[in-house]
Design a protein around this motif. Sequence first.
Motif, mmCIF file in Angstrom:
data_model
loop_
_atom_site.group_PDB
_atom_site.id
_atom_site.type_symbol
_atom_site.label_atom_id
_atom_site.label_comp_id
_atom_site.label_asym_id
_atom_site.label_seq_id
_atom_site.Cartn_x
_atom_site.Cartn_y
_atom_site.Cartn_z
ATOM 1 N N SER A 1 0.856 -1.180 0.000
ATOM 2 C CA SER A 1 0.000 0.000 0.000
ATOM 3 C C SER A 1 0.892 1.230 0.000
ATOM 4 O O SER A 1 1.758 1.386 0.848
ATOM 5 N N PRO B 1 1.844 5.419 -0.199
ATOM 6 C CA PRO B 1 1.369 6.780 0.068
ATOM 7 C C PRO B 1 1.169 7.521 -1.253
ATOM 8 O O PRO B 1 1.806 7.182 -2.248
ATOM 9 N N THR C 1 1.013 11.397 -3.046
ATOM 10 C CA THR C 1 1.319 12.815 -2.881
ATOM 11 C C THR C 1 0.780 13.561 -4.095
ATOM 12 O O THR C 1 1.062 13.162 -5.227
ATOM 13 N N ASP D 1 -1.894 14.899 0.751
ATOM 14 C CA ASP D 1 -0.998 13.804 1.143
ATOM 15 C C ASP D 1 -1.821 12.701 1.778
ATOM 16 O O ASP D 1 -2.535 12.943 2.751
ATOM 17 N N ILE D 2 -1.728 11.490 1.227
ATOM 18 C CA ILE D 2 -2.465 10.351 1.751
ATOM 19 C C ILE D 2 -1.448 9.317 2.216
ATOM 20 O O ILE D 2 -0.523 8.974 1.464
ATOM 21 N N ALA D 3 -1.616 8.851 3.440
ATOM 22 C CA ALA D 3 -0.659 7.881 3.987
ATOM 23 C C ALA D 3 -0.885 6.506 3.366
ATOM 24 O O ALA D 3 -1.998 6.186 2.942
ATOM 25 N N GLY D 4 0.163 5.680 3.307
ATOM 26 C CA GLY D 4 0.023 4.306 2.847
ATOM 27 C C GLY D 4 -0.968 3.564 3.724
ATOM 28 O O GLY D 4 -0.864 3.612 4.949
ATOM 29 N N GLU E 1 -4.101 4.256 4.156
ATOM 30 C CA GLU E 1 -5.163 5.119 4.690
ATOM 31 C C GLU E 1 -6.462 4.959 3.900
ATOM 32 O O GLU E 1 -6.440 4.636 2.715
ATOM 33 N N THR F 1 -4.245 1.450 0.318
ATOM 34 C CA THR F 1 -4.523 2.892 0.267
ATOM 35 C C THR F 1 -5.801 3.110 -0.539
ATOM 36 O O THR F 1 -5.884 2.700 -1.695
#
Length: 364
Positions: free
Chosen positions: A11, A13, A15, A35-38, A40, A196
């Motif tokens: 998964s 992240p 950007t 920004d999305i975290a791995g 999430e 993700t």
Amino acid sequence: MTSQATSSGASVPITIRKLVKTYGPYRALDAIDLDIAGGEFLTLLGPSGSGKSTLLMAIAGFLRPDSGLIQFGAADVTRLEPHRRNIGVVFQNYALFPHMSVAGNVAYPLKLRGIGRPEIDKRVAWALALVKLDGFGERSIDQLSGGQRQRVALARAIVFEPSVLLMDEPLSALDKKLREHMQIEIRRLHETLRVTTIYVTHDQREALTMSDRIAVINHGRFAQIGEPKALYERPASKFVAEFIGDATLLALDEGAKQPTFRGRPVKTKDKVNGALSHVVLRPEKLRLVDKKNTAAWNRFAGTVDDIVYQGESVLLSIRLEGGETLFLRQGTDQQSLQNLPARYAAVEVGLHADDTLLVPEEHP
Ligand SMILES: Nc1ncnc2c1ncn2[C@@H]1O[C@H](COP(=O)(O)OP(=O)(O)O)[C@@H](O)[C@H]1O
Ligand SMILES: [Mg+2]
């Protein structure tokens, strides 16, 4: 197997920087940063036409942005073909192959990737079990209900263990009970896979139920990004306060040093500044108060306009002296029901200072 931006199963992240998409003079995406975290689960929430699908399609690669950057992990995918991004996509209208069986539909992305038969059978069985369709492989699509079709679409989107899962209003065509059930199932699936996920909806309750974080979008820009509770309890603007949950917003008096409403001070725990222009009143935070209530409450005098029994709660609409309508929600335990005021009674509505939020017109 096609070369891919990211390795299978991991998964990643995501950007996004200064992403712009225009249609003629209209900026459907107006310099989006995200920004999305791995691993999430992020929901894009906004009204119709706000740019949700445009952003999702740019991330999927079906739409080419004018400018800006999209990265999966360290890889720049901004101009990469969709089939090389290792993404699973689920749309509202299923987009299944009607002439293929359930198993045929789910196997399709694996065939495209040149995977061999025994491995395909194993993975299809795995994906169908995850969406609770074990044993449905040989059925044809037209023998399935709407909810089952969406499970097939979901199985097809995850069967190759994508690095990113994208869903555009996948439950909008289902009725309320089934939709609420599927919301919980998709959450559970996400907990299992930890892929993700970006989920699009215009339904604020669905967003609150499902998400790690919600990005509220309006006119191609983010109005606020945060965890569900933070957005509901600390909306950054009038727009967010009105869009998420029910609320009446009362305009504070202009030019006063301290916040006042029709000349009466508004007590709040918030740090007051000049930009805060409205007080937020949510139905479940309001109480009917009597004359001897303590100093910690803001009070609003009005008349009961209507009383609506809704099963799990009673909704009172109360008209203030200035003509604004507030809504107040009460429980339906016997004591609350016995203490309901009469219709057209004069009442005082209380809002505790701790629950008194002030918001600006626009996001700062
Ligand atoms: N192909 C297109 N041509 C012109 N305008 C478009 C096109 N696609 C989308 N738009 C406009 O861009 C805005 C955002 O659309 P969209 O992302 O589909 O909104 P949402 O998914 O939030 O409902 C809307 O105003 C829409 O009319
Ligand atoms: Mg859309």
